[in-house]
Design an enzyme around this catalytic site. Structure first.
Site, PDB file in Angstrom:
ATOM      1  CE1 TYR A 142       0.912  -4.557   6.869  1.00 59.69           C
ATOM      2  CE2 TYR A 142      -1.609  -5.217   6.353  1.00 59.69           C
ATOM      3  CZ  TYR A 142      -0.318  -5.503   6.525  1.00 59.69           C
ATOM      4  OH  TYR A 142       0.127  -6.699   6.126  1.00 59.69           O
ATOM      5  CG  ASP A 237      -5.761   0.063   1.623  1.00 66.44           C
ATOM      6  OD1 ASP A 237      -6.852  -0.783   1.315  1.00 66.44           O
ATOM      7  OD2 ASP A 237      -4.518  -0.667   1.835  1.00 66.44           O
ATOM      8  CE  LYS A 270      -9.005  -6.700   5.957  1.00 64.11           C
ATOM      9  NZ  LYS A 270      -8.453  -7.850   6.407  1.00 64.11           N
TER      10      LYS A 270
HETATM   11  N1  HOZ Z   1      -3.919  -7.700   8.280  1.00 67.42           N
HETATM   12  C1  HOZ Z   1      -4.791  -8.111   9.528  1.00 67.42           C
HETATM   13  C2  HOZ Z   1      -4.429  -7.081  10.620  1.00 67.42           C
HETATM   14  N2  HOZ Z   1      -4.886  -5.848  10.255  1.00 67.42           N
HETATM   15  C3  HOZ Z   1      -4.562  -9.600  10.059  1.00 67.42           C
HETATM   16  C4  HOZ Z   1      -5.039 -10.483   8.994  1.00 67.42           C
HETATM   17  C5  HOZ Z   1      -4.978 -11.870   9.789  1.00 67.42           C
HETATM   18  O1  HOZ Z   1      -4.378 -12.220  10.635  1.00 67.42           O
HETATM   19  O2  HOZ Z   1      -5.793 -12.778   9.348  1.00 67.42           O
END
Ligand code: HOZ
Length: 430
Positions: A142, A237, A270
């Site tokens: 992703y 990534d 992050k």
């Molecule tokens: N993109 C996140 C899952 N891999 C979710 C991020 C969120 O809901 O804070």
């Protein structure tokens, strides 16, 4: 006091699905999402006052735990100086210098506000720098929700992908080829067919969005070779793995196993924001020089390099460089994963786990999955019952089997012991 159920009902009236990011709605596991009121150290507290040991850590950023004093201090000072200027600041330079010091594959970095924005911009830059349109991604990786990356495999390697979301026109993903993760044969064939037209290959080196799956060293080695031979950029990534699986990020682990290894471009998020909206993408100087205002590839943002977010990220990066930080974090995470495996075995439950630095994953099956299809073939019902068993016992795991977990430096031996005690009960109850 509001209950989680009452808040969820109220939220659904004004926010689609009651959440601002889908996985938070607990749709995969069922039940009522916890509405978080506050957090401290390794704990989060919901609106009903219930305390949970937190293994999501805001999906990765909270590597120090919540409310680390040095980070709080930096954020408070920065907030007093101003929230946003829309003009350059010295702190942006400091954060860029700090990131580049730890990730030698990049000469320059551009700060943005989210992982999605960083990945989307990296693709545009790769296309602009190479003058090519086609890109490869891997099923189960992703890279945020930019249109060109919301795509699943087409009917064969000669055909490109199909959108995975309504609202993404087929024309927009017509240049995105989706391959199976860790599948060397597909990789060779894809480069044979399309190598001369490929702008880049984007990969999560340790995929954190199909739980926790490593790209094998031979696969990564061959991927690097093929990208170099065909003039395609290898884009790592590292939004999840960056400064999380090792101080030098996942690329430093591959560099240990593959002499001279480095990606051409990297995407971070992050941890570099420490919990504030901050992400980045970077590469060698010649590639980054293609970016506006120097070059023809446009990219911009009002909140890019935000002064409060950069203060938070900088303070976080300073802490993780303290001697022994990653050794201790890795030992805690390893202890958790090994402890869960032992508890599952004692309860006769098929279970397998893996971890690196402060990131981990586990599956209800016998062997570690190597790709998306094998992740999806693991026992989802068991995962869901285990998730609720742990939640009921005060342990907050990711509410979907395709998400990784995160341990922070604030998780103590007592927290880990309490987690494993809860797991022993939850496994027995399965
Ligand atoms: N993109 C996140 C899952 N891999 C979710 C991020 C969120 O809901 O804070």
């Amino acid at each position: 006091m509001s209950t989680n159920a009452a808040l969820f009902e109220r939220a659904q009236r004004v926010i689609p699905g009651g959440v601002n990011s889908p996985v938070r709605a607990f749709k995969a596991v069922g039940g009522t999402p916890r509405f978080i009121a506050r957090a401290q150290g390794p704990y989060i507290f919901d609106a009903e006052g219930t305390r949970y040991i937190d293994y999501i850590g805001s999906w990765g950023p909270m590597i120090l735990g919540h409310g680390h004093p040095a980070v709080l201090d930096a954020v408070q000072k920065a907030a007093l100086e101003g929230f946003s200027f829309g003009a350059p600041t010295e702190r942006e330079i400091e954060l860029a210098e700090e990131i580049l010091k730890l990730v030698p594959s990049m000469d320059q970095v551009r700060l943005v506000s989210s992982g999605t924005e960083a990945a989307m911009s990296a693709i545009r830059l790769a296309r602009g720098a190479t003058g090519r349109n086609k890109i490869i991604k891997f099923e189960g990786c992703y890279h945020g929700h930019a249109d060109a990356l919301l795509v699943k495999a087409g009917s064969g390697l000669a055909t490109f992908g199909n959108p995975t979301s309504a609202g993404v026109p087929a024309e927009v993903v017509q240049h995105t080829l989706v391959l199976e993760y860790n599948h060397l044969g597909q990789l060779e064939e894809a480069f044979n067919l399309h190598g001369a037209d490929l702008a880049c290959v984007m990969i999560e080196p340790i995929a954190g969005n199909m739980n926790f799956v490593r790209a094998s060293v031979p696969f990564m080695k061959r991927l690097r070779e093929l990208c170099s031979q065909h003039g395609a950029l290898l884009v790592f990534d590292e939004v999840m793995t960056g400064f999380r699986v090792a101080l030098g990020s996942a690329q430093s682990l591959y560099a240990k196993a593959i002499p001279g290894f480095e990606p051409d471009m990297s995407v971070f998020g992050k941890v570099i924001g420490g919990g504030m909206p901050l992400a980045a993408f970077g590469a060698k100087r010649a590639v980054m020089a293609q970016l506006a205002p120097l070059g023809p590839v446009y990219q911009a943002g009002t909140l890019s390099g935000n002064p409060v977010a950069t203060a938070c990220g900088l303070a976080t990066l300073k802490q993780i460089q303290k001697p022994g930080f990653f050794e201790a974090l890795s030992a805690s995470t390893r202890q958790l994963v090994d402890g869960l495996s032992v508890a599952a075995r004692e309860a006769g439950v098929p279970f397998v786990g893996d971890c690196e630095g402060g990131m981990f994953g586990f599956f209800f099956t016998d062997a570690l999955p190597q790709n998306y299809a094998t992740v999806m073939a693991t026992d989802k019902e068991r995962f869901n019952r285990f998730f609720h068993g742990m939640l009921d016992r005060g342990v907050y795991l990711a509410p979907a089997l395709y998400e990784a977990g995160f341990v922070s430096a604030a998780h103590s031996a007592e927290d880990l012991a309490a987690t494993l005690a809860a797991a022993r009960e939850a496994f027995r109850a399965l």
